[in-house]
Structures are given as C-alpha cells and as structure tokens.
Design a protein around this motif. Structure first.
Motif, PDB file in Angstrom:
ATOM      1  N   UNK A 155       0.808  -1.217   0.000  1.00  0.00           N
ATOM      2  CA  UNK A 155       0.000   0.000   0.000  1.00  0.00           C
ATOM      3  C   UNK A 155       0.845   1.271   0.000  1.00  0.00           C
ATOM      4  N   UNK A 156       2.111   1.165   0.452  1.00  0.00           N
ATOM      5  CA  UNK A 156       2.941   2.376   0.502  1.00  0.00           C
ATOM      6  C   UNK A 156       3.750   2.567  -0.771  1.00  0.00           C
ATOM      7  N   UNK A 199      -4.930   4.268  -2.436  1.00  0.00           N
ATOM      8  CA  UNK A 199      -3.780   3.563  -2.999  1.00  0.00           C
ATOM      9  C   UNK A 199      -4.239   2.340  -3.766  1.00  0.00           C
ATOM     10  N   UNK A 200      -3.653   2.130  -4.903  1.00  0.00           N
ATOM     11  CA  UNK A 200      -4.103   1.049  -5.778  1.00  0.00           C
ATOM     12  C   UNK A 200      -2.891   0.344  -6.354  1.00  0.00           C
ATOM     13  N   UNK A 228      10.274   9.361  -4.433  1.00  0.00           N
ATOM     14  CA  UNK A 228      10.871   8.106  -4.888  1.00  0.00           C
ATOM     15  C   UNK A 228      11.828   7.510  -3.878  1.00  0.00           C
ATOM     16  N   UNK A 229      11.525   7.670  -2.574  1.00  0.00           N
ATOM     17  CA  UNK A 229      12.465   7.209  -1.550  1.00  0.00           C
ATOM     18  C   UNK A 229      12.053   5.886  -0.921  1.00  0.00           C
ATOM     19  N   UNK A 230      11.058   5.226  -1.483  1.00  0.00           N
ATOM     20  CA  UNK A 230      10.663   3.920  -0.940  1.00  0.00           C
ATOM     21  C   UNK A 230      11.189   2.853  -1.884  1.00  0.00           C
ATOM     22  N   UNK A 231      11.958   1.928  -1.326  1.00  0.00           N
ATOM     23  CA  UNK A 231      12.560   0.865  -2.132  1.00  0.00           C
ATOM     24  C   UNK A 231      11.743  -0.411  -1.965  1.00  0.00           C
ATOM     25  N   UNK A 236      -0.245   5.540   4.726  1.00  0.00           N
ATOM     26  CA  UNK A 236      -0.540   4.441   3.810  1.00  0.00           C
ATOM     27  C   UNK A 236      -0.307   3.077   4.467  1.00  0.00           C
ATOM     28  N   UNK A 237       0.249   3.093   5.661  1.00  0.00           N
ATOM     29  CA  UNK A 237       0.626   1.822   6.280  1.00  0.00           C
ATOM     30  C   UNK A 237      -0.466   1.331   7.217  1.00  0.00           C
TER      31      UNK A 237
END
Lengths: 454, 181
Positions: free
Chosen positions: A284-285, B120-121, A292-295, A437-438
């Motif tokens: 979801x995250x 979110x999708x 763009x910092x989520x890997x 989002x978590x």
C-alpha cells in the motif's frame, strides 16, 4: 473528547463559510482593489512636496544580503533552529505525525523565510565555510558555522528531518506538492547528479573569490524578501509551479546542501521507518512517496544476471580513473570561459581589448579603473593569478565530478536484496507522508487511542 | 426520527472552497493585470523627460521673464512627479497584495486538491518496471547524461574558450580610447 473537539472545529469552519458565502473573497478582493486606487489619491496628496533630485534611469540594485542584525538576534535564530530541529525529529520519528510536520513547515516558512528573509540559511553557509577554509583573511561568524553544522548533526542522529520541516526552501516547495507524479528512473537518476555539479561549482566560485552563486541564484529568496530580479522571481515561480507535479524539484535536483545531508543520512543513527512494526509487504505504501524514496522488495536474481552484473561492476571500477581524468580534462578546458565571470579577469580583458583598439567604447568599470591610478601590469597580474586558480579549481572539480559519476554508476550496478519495503535513507526527506498508507500505522494508532481512553 | 444534520456535507464544503479559490484567483489575476499596466505606464513616462514640460521649458528659455510660464512649469513638474510616486506606491503595495492573494489562492487550491486523496491502488502499477529494470535504465540515464555533459563542455571550450591574451609591460601596445561612453 479530542475527536469531538476537532469535529466541532471543522463544523465551525464549515458554518462560517456557509454564512460568509464563497463570494466573500471576491467582494473583499474588489474592496481591496478599490481601496488601493483610492489610497493612491491620498498618497499623492502626501507627496505634495516630493523628494528632489531623483534619477529615473538609475536602477536600485536588488538586495542580495539582508540588513545587519544584532548578534543577540543571530543566536536567537540558532536557538530557534535547534528547537525546530528537535521538534521535527520528534514529530517524524517518535510521534509519527504528518500534520505536526506540516504545521512546523508553515512556521519555518514564516520564521526562517519571511521573518529572517531566508538568510543565513544552511545552504548558503556552505560558501561561507568554504571561504573560511580557503581564505585566511575571512572571519566567519560563529552563528553561520552553527547554521552549517547543526542540521548535519541532527541528520547524523535522526535522518533528514531538517529537510522535512525546517528548511525554508524545502518547506515552501512542499506546500505546492499537490499531485506529484513519479519521474521515470532514466530521468531521475541523471538529475540527481546535478546537486553534485552545483556544489562543485559553488565551491569553485568561492575558492576563486568570484561569487556566492548559491545566494545569487536562490530561486525563492525573492519571495521571502519581496524583492529580487525579475528573472529570479520568474524562476522561483516556475520552480513552485513545477513543484505541483514534481515534488520539491530544487531539493531533489539542485540543492547542494542536500548532497551533504544525503551522505550524513546514509550513516544516520536512527531514521524514519515506513511502518512502526514489521513490514507485511501489503504494497500500500508503494506509491506513497513523492520523492521516490521507498525501495521495493526484490526477487532473488537469476545466476546469469548476477554474472553479467558482476562483470559490469568490475568494468566500472576499472573505468573509475578514466572517469576522473575525463572529468578533470573537460572541466579544465572550460576554465577560461568560467574565469571571465570573475570581475578582475573581465576587467583585465576589457582593458586589454580597449588598449589594443579592438573595441571602440570604454565602460564604467574601465573608466573607474583608469582613474584609480592602479597600473595595468598589476591588474593583469591579478587576472593571470585568478585564471590560474580557475585552472586548478576546474581540474579538481572535474575530477571529483567524474569520480561521483563513476560511483553513481557503480551504485546502480550493485545488487541489494531486500525482503520488505524500505526507505532509501539518502533520498528520504522524513516528510512522514508514507505513514498514512501503512495499515500497521493505523493499527498502532488505534491501539494507542484505545490505551489513552482506558 | 433523528434531527436533520446542520453541517453541510463534504460536497458543499468543497464547493465553498472551490468558490473561494476562484474568487481569490480572479482577484489575483485582476491585480496582476493592473500592476502590469501600472508598470508599463511608469516605464513609458519619465518625469524628467515629459514632452509637455520640455516644450514649456524651451519656451521659457526664449522668454525667461514669463511668470505665467514659470507657474505652468512648476505645476506640470508637480503633476508628473506626483504620478511617478503614485505609480511607485501602487507597484509596492500591489506587490504585497498580489503576493498575499497568490498565497491564499495556492492554499485554497491545495485544500481543494488534497481533500480528495486517491485510494492507494497497487494493482494499477502492477505492470511498472521492476527493480532491476529501473536500475538498468538509471545506469543508462546517468551514462548518457555524463557523456552529454562532456560533449557540451568540449563544445563550450571550443566556442568560448578563446582567450584574450593578457600582455603586460610598457610595450603592451595601443592607447586607450577617450574616457566616457
């Protein structure tokens, strides 16, 4: 009870709007416009005896530095910086509160931006520190040293919380990040090399005594000081408008201080995490971060790809000295055009051209030089020395940039296996957007509110 | 039967915010237009070179004892100076109002846009590039950028690298042109 209070507040705003109507701002606007015209008449009367001896052709220079302030005020600013950094770190890491970060950002815009006119800022302090290190005659104010060091110290401890809610340049862009789009990696990766180039140029220009380019080309300072050149105001407006679709463009693709904070953040003692608990890979995250910092987690690479990757990595490591040499050569080739930005070199070249009869007119600068009594030989010797320093500086800057480009390529060739969603500690600005989002975050909040009620 | 709710629903709230944003945006546009007009007019009218005043001055120079002309010049001078300072005041205060109105417009637009966050999708992005593809395209992007910068630097050196030879000494040659522009 808290939830009931906030509900009442929201309803209160809605009721107020209902009563005032949406036309109120329009009405207010016309009243202001009319008042503005009416007040002009009053101003005309006040100027019945206007100032004598004014010159319309004279263009007042735009302010590049704010007015002098008391030393006490500078240390008050340092204290406010420390307090806001502590708050930002607490809100990002402990309280995990996006709204708090946002409110603190507004405070930073008002205090560090509009009140302090955006100066001294840690970004510009890079130049002061560089000058202090390279020029023995320059005495750097202690407050400026603190402004340079304190955010780095907090970044080493807590990650880039300075960028989250304290930096006036970053927070004003954050206000405009409405619908940030994801930039494709083939574009984002080269753009992320630009801050290194800007840092190298800024250090070079300070080292050669040319200019403080970070301050001169700050796109947002004009808004904070309500004064600036037309070009820079337009540039700032374009940055802010562009920031509606590309979140924080200056921070991600230009900020030279971000280079230093990025390195510090990589080795930070603690850092923001997406989830307060263990990641469950719910995805979801995935699109939560506008920077763009989520890997994402990775699959195990196949052996053939690993072998290809290994060979590529060895090739890149072998080519690193070539990158350094290429960078140094290319940059030193432009040392002469770059040196013309130095006032002494520009003046010397102009004097030379005038003496050789290659140009007809003189300039104010050459007239002023000839009236000072300084010999042409002294001037040309100074210019030669500046050119030499530019040659040396460009070689170093080019070599370092070549090395940076090489290391960036190496970084994109290294395989890092991840089992869950992680934060890119260099890119993450600790803005706390991903928390919402978590599902684990919401679960933790429900548990916390349940614990508070009981 | 429960009492009807006195609070407007989310749609009405958004409508009000949209209306307010439109109103402030219109004010911003009007203010910007007005300031542009004032700026253009102030640029065109130089108080020291007002044609009417220059003509009156020329006439006055022919007949320096003309008291009526002297009064007329003073009156005209006062008017053009007044216009100049009024324009300057308008530009200054207009800039403040424009700035504030722009800020309010932006904030209201932000409230409007973010009041309806998309859910979110992840499935929508199922076809997006994987990590290895992203790394490969990043590498190519950085390599292409580095090569482009190198070529641009070489081009810049060829075009602008022409050095003015800085000769110094008593025989540096030539005499400077007469001072003044």
């Amino acid at each position: 009870m808290m939830a009931a209070k906030s509900g009442l507040l929201r309803n209160g705003f809605r009721m107020a709007f209902r009563r005032l109507g949406a036309g109120a701002p329009l009405l207010l606007g016309f009243v202001l416009l009319g008042g503005w015209t009416g007040e002009a008449t009053a101003a005309a009367k006040a100027n019945r005896f206007p100032k004598p001896e004014f010159e319309v052709r004279y263009a007042m220079p735009h302010t590049t530095t704010p007015g002098a302030r008391l030393l006490f005020h500078e240390y008050v600013d340092v204290a406010v910086l420390i307090v806001t950094l502590m708050l930002a770190s607490y809100l990002a890491l402990r309280a995990r509160n996006r709204r708090g970060i946002w409110l603190l950002s507004l405070f930073s815009i008002l205090y560090f931006g509009f009140w302090r006119k955006g100066c001294v800022c840690p970004i510009g302090s890079i130049q002061n520190v560089t000058e202090a290190l390279t020029d023995s005659t320059y005495v750097i104010p202690f407050a400026v040293v603190l402004f340079f060091l304190i955010p780095i110290l907090f970044t080493l401890l807590f990650g880039r919380t300075f960028c989250a809610a304290v930096c006036p340049l970053g927070t004003i862009q954050d206000v405009f990040a409405y619908r940030p789009k994801k930039i494709p990696s083939w574009l984002a990766a080269p753009l992320e090399v630009l801050p290194y180039m800007y840092l190298a140029l800024a250090v070079l220009f300070v080292w050669t005594g040319t200019d403080y380019i970070i301050c001169r080309y700050d796109p947002f300072i004009g808004f904070y000081r309500m004064d600036g050149s037309f070009g820079m105001l337009i540039t700032g407006a374009l940055f802010l408008l562009g920031g509606m679709v590309v979140a924080r463009p200056y921070c991600r693709f230009l900020c030279p201080y971000g280079v230093i904070l990025g390195w510090a953040s990589r080795v930070a003692r603690r850092h923001v995490t997406i989830t307060p608990d263990e990641c469950i890979n719910c995805r979801l995250c995935e699109e939560a971060c506008p920077f763009g910092a989520i890997q994402k987690p990775t699959l195990e690479p196949v052996p053939e790809k690993l072998e290809v990757g290994r060979r590529r990595l060895i090739l890149l490591l072998v080519l690193l000295p070539v990158c350094v040499l290429a960078g140094a050569s290319a940059f030193s080739a432009v040392s002469v055009p770059l040196s013309k930005s130095h006032a002494t070199v520009a003046l010397a070249e102009r004097v030379q051209l005038e003496d050789e009869g290659k140009v007809k007119d003189t300039t104010l600068e050459t007239d002023a030089f000839r009236s000072t009594g300084q010999t042409k030989a002294d001037l040309l010797a100074q210019a030669q020395a500046v050119r030499a320093s530019f040659r040396t500086g460009c070689r170093w800057a080019g070599g370092v940039l070549g090395l940076v480009a090489g290391f960036v390529l190496v970084g994109y060739s290294v395989v890092r296996h991840r089992k869950e969603y992680e934060i890119d500690t260099e890119r993450c600005l600790s803005c706390a957007r991903c928390f919402e989002f978590c599902p684990k975050e919401h679960e933790a909040r429900r548990k916390e509110s349940g614990r508070v009620r009981t | 039967m429960s009492a009807p709710s006195v609070t407007p629903g989310p749609r009405i709230w958004r409508a009000y915010v949209a209306g307010a944003a439109a109103g402030v945006a219109l004010f911003t546009l009007l203010m910007a237009t007005a300031m542009l007009i004032v700026y253009a007019r102030s640029r065109l009218s130089d108080p020291l070179n007002d044609p009417a005043m220059l003509a009156m001055r020329a006439k006055f120079m022919e007949n320096p004892d003309d008291a009526a002309m002297k009064t007329a010049i003073r009156k005209r001078d006062f008017e053009v100076r007044k216009d100049f300072f009024v324009a300057a005041w308008r530009l200054d205060s207009g800039a403040w109002m424009l700035g504030l109105a722009s800020a309010v417009t932006v904030i209201l637009m932000g409230v409007l846009v973010t009041s309806r966050e998309p859910e979110p999708d992840p499935e929508r992005y199922a076809m997006e590039e994987g990590t290895w593809t992203a790394q490969a395209s990043s590498r190519r992007g950085v390599a292409a950028f580095a090569v482009t910068v190198l070529l641009l630097l070489i081009l810049a050196a060829l075009v602008w690298g022409k050095r003015t030879e800085l000769k110094y000494g008593p025989d540096s040659g030539g005499t400077p042109p007469a001072a003044g522009r």
